[in-house]
Write a protein that holds these residues in place. Structure first.
Motif, PDB file in Angstrom:
ATOM      1  N   MET A   1      -9.727   0.892  10.775  1.00 61.60           N
ATOM      2  CA  MET A   1      -8.849   0.695   9.647  1.00 61.60           C
ATOM      3  C   MET A   1      -7.706   1.684   9.763  1.00 61.60           C
ATOM      4  SD  MET A   1      -9.546   1.378   5.609  1.00 61.60           S
ATOM      5  CE  MET A   1     -10.635   0.017   5.420  1.00 61.60           C
ATOM      6  N   LYS A   2      -6.504   1.223   9.645  1.00 61.12           N
ATOM      7  CA  LYS A   2      -5.343   2.092   9.642  1.00 61.12           C
ATOM      8  C   LYS A   2      -5.119   2.579   8.217  1.00 61.12           C
ATOM      9  CE  LYS A   2      -0.507   2.280  10.827  1.00 61.12           C
ATOM     10  NZ  LYS A   2       0.681   1.567  11.180  1.00 61.12           N
ATOM     11  N   TYR A   3      -5.027   3.917   8.038  1.00 57.81           N
ATOM     12  CA  TYR A   3      -4.925   4.474   6.704  1.00 57.81           C
ATOM     13  C   TYR A   3      -3.497   4.573   6.199  1.00 57.81           C
ATOM     14  CZ  TYR A   3      -9.807   5.554   6.965  1.00 57.81           C
ATOM     15  OH  TYR A   3     -11.155   5.443   7.053  1.00 57.81           O
ATOM     16  N   THR A   4      -2.561   4.927   7.045  1.00 58.01           N
ATOM     17  CA  THR A   4      -1.188   5.113   6.598  1.00 58.01           C
ATOM     18  C   THR A   4      -0.612   3.795   6.135  1.00 58.01           C
ATOM     19  OG1 THR A   4      -0.963   6.869   8.206  1.00 58.01           O
ATOM     20  CG2 THR A   4       1.069   6.002   7.259  1.00 58.01           C
ATOM     21  N   GLY A   5      -0.297   3.721   4.859  1.00 56.65           N
ATOM     22  CA  GLY A   5       0.314   2.512   4.324  1.00 56.65           C
ATOM     23  C   GLY A   5      -0.640   1.342   4.186  1.00 56.65           C
ATOM     24  N   ASP A   6      -1.907   1.533   4.442  1.00 58.30           N
ATOM     25  CA  ASP A   6      -2.885   0.458   4.354  1.00 58.30           C
ATOM     26  C   ASP A   6      -3.314   0.307   2.900  1.00 58.30           C
ATOM     27  OD1 ASP A   6      -5.285  -1.099   4.373  1.00 58.30           O
ATOM     28  OD2 ASP A   6      -5.598  -0.556   6.468  1.00 58.30           O
ATOM     29  N   ALA A   7      -3.190  -0.902   2.381  1.00 58.26           N
ATOM     30  CA  ALA A   7      -3.537  -1.150   0.977  1.00 58.26           C
ATOM     31  C   ALA A   7      -5.019  -0.906   0.700  1.00 58.26           C
ATOM     32  CB  ALA A   7      -3.158  -2.577   0.595  1.00 58.26           C
ATOM     33  N   ASN A   8      -5.857  -0.994   1.712  1.00 59.60           N
ATOM     34  CA  ASN A   8      -7.294  -0.792   1.520  1.00 59.60           C
ATOM     35  C   ASN A   8      -7.711   0.672   1.568  1.00 59.60           C
ATOM     36  OD1 ASN A   8      -7.974  -3.557   1.279  1.00 59.60           O
ATOM     37  ND2 ASN A   8      -7.704  -3.777   3.491  1.00 59.60           N
ATOM     38  N   ALA A   9      -6.801   1.564   1.930  1.00 55.46           N
ATOM     39  CA  ALA A   9      -7.144   2.983   2.055  1.00 55.46           C
ATOM     40  C   ALA A   9      -7.683   3.549   0.752  1.00 55.46           C
ATOM     41  CB  ALA A   9      -5.923   3.771   2.516  1.00 55.46           C
ATOM     42  N   ARG A  10      -7.210   3.057  -0.379  1.00 59.02           N
ATOM     43  CA  ARG A  10      -7.653   3.599  -1.666  1.00 59.02           C
ATOM     44  C   ARG A  10      -9.119   3.301  -1.961  1.00 59.02           C
ATOM     45  NH1 ARG A  10      -5.987  -0.625  -6.082  1.00 59.02           N
ATOM     46  NH2 ARG A  10      -5.689  -2.433  -4.756  1.00 59.02           N
ATOM     47  N   TYR A  11      -9.711   2.394  -1.210  1.00 55.40           N
ATOM     48  CA  TYR A  11     -11.121   2.045  -1.422  1.00 55.40           C
ATOM     49  C   TYR A  11     -12.078   2.896  -0.582  1.00 55.40           C
ATOM     50  CZ  TYR A  11      -9.011  -2.082  -3.521  1.00 55.40           C
ATOM     51  OH  TYR A  11      -8.259  -2.917  -4.296  1.00 55.40           O
ATOM     52  N   VAL A  12     -11.549   3.630   0.378  1.00 54.75           N
ATOM     53  CA  VAL A  12     -12.413   4.382   1.291  1.00 54.75           C
ATOM     54  C   VAL A  12     -13.218   5.450   0.557  1.00 54.75           C
ATOM     55  CG1 VAL A  12     -12.485   5.889   3.323  1.00 54.75           C
ATOM     56  CG2 VAL A  12     -10.982   3.894   3.306  1.00 54.75           C
ATOM     57  N   LEU A  13     -12.562   6.321  -0.191  1.00 60.56           N
ATOM     58  CA  LEU A  13     -13.281   7.398  -0.883  1.00 60.56           C
ATOM     59  C   LEU A  13     -14.281   6.860  -1.900  1.00 60.56           C
ATOM     60  CD1 LEU A  13     -13.832  10.366  -1.333  1.00 60.56           C
ATOM     61  CD2 LEU A  13     -11.886  10.419  -2.912  1.00 60.56           C
ATOM     62  N   PRO A  14     -13.920   5.907  -2.776  1.00 58.02           N
ATOM     63  CA  PRO A  14     -14.935   5.379  -3.702  1.00 58.02           C
ATOM     64  C   PRO A  14     -16.127   4.734  -2.971  1.00 58.02           C
ATOM     65  CG  PRO A  14     -12.747   4.776  -4.448  1.00 58.02           C
ATOM     66  CD  PRO A  14     -12.586   5.386  -3.087  1.00 58.02           C
TER      67      PRO A  14
END
Length: 176
Positions: free
Chosen positions: A1-14
């Motif tokens: 998963m690419k984190y920079t600018g990735d809309a799904n990045a906000r779901y990683v920590l939760p």
């Protein structure tokens, strides 16, 4: 998963927190850890921006000063940037494990057996002491990779191994 600018990045920590909570509820927190990986690969085709001595742990002096922290090598600067981000995110006690660190011995700019051997030897000796931000704390670090991978696409990716495909060592390394 690419984190920079990735809309799904906000779901990683939760998602990681949910997994950790499930592990704790099963009383397995001492046996199972939750982690994620991020890519800190650097562009070696831009040597004017990255000092080779800094990358190889051979710089005799501080190359980058960040407030009270001085950096002689790129490895520490990258890790401490991650530690600073974790502190800002409210997780100052999280530890980072470096799951892959290595240097290609062929196939690209600065990819030589000499540079790779220097990098691996200096990395092994360096991780015992921690980073400027986390001085004195050994860093859990894994070398990439055990063997050259001659079936990968041509280029640097084939040549990260400590050993050739015929099991001959490329470098003399000690882990004492």
């Amino acid at each position: 998963m690419k984190y920079t600018g990735d809309a799904n990045a906000r779901y990683v920590l939760p998602a990681m927190q949910n997994m950790h909570d499930a592990i704790v509820s099963a009383n397995l927190q001492g046996q199972i850890k939750v982690s994620t990986a991020i890519d800190t690969t650097l562009c070696t085709d831009n040597p004017q921006s990255i000092d080779l001595n800094c990358a190889l742990f051979t710089s005799p002096e501080v190359v980058v000063q960040d407030g009270q922290y001085g950096y002689q090598n790129l490895f520490d600067a990258l890790l401490d940037a991650l530690y600073a981000a974790l502190e800002k995110a409210g997780a100052p006690n999280l530890n980072i494990a470096v799951s892959e660190s290595g240097w290609s011995s062929e196939g690209g700019n600065a990819a030589t057996v000499g540079n790779a051997g220097t990098f691996y030897r200096n990395l092994i000796n360096h991780v015992k002491q921690g980073t400027p931000r986390r001085s004195g704390r050994a860093l859990e670090t894994y070398l990439f990779a055990m063997f050259d991978e001659n079936l990968k696409a041509a280029g640097i990716e084939q040549h990260f191994g400590l050993f050739l495909p015929d099991r001959q060592p490329k470098y003399h390394l000690t882990f004492g």
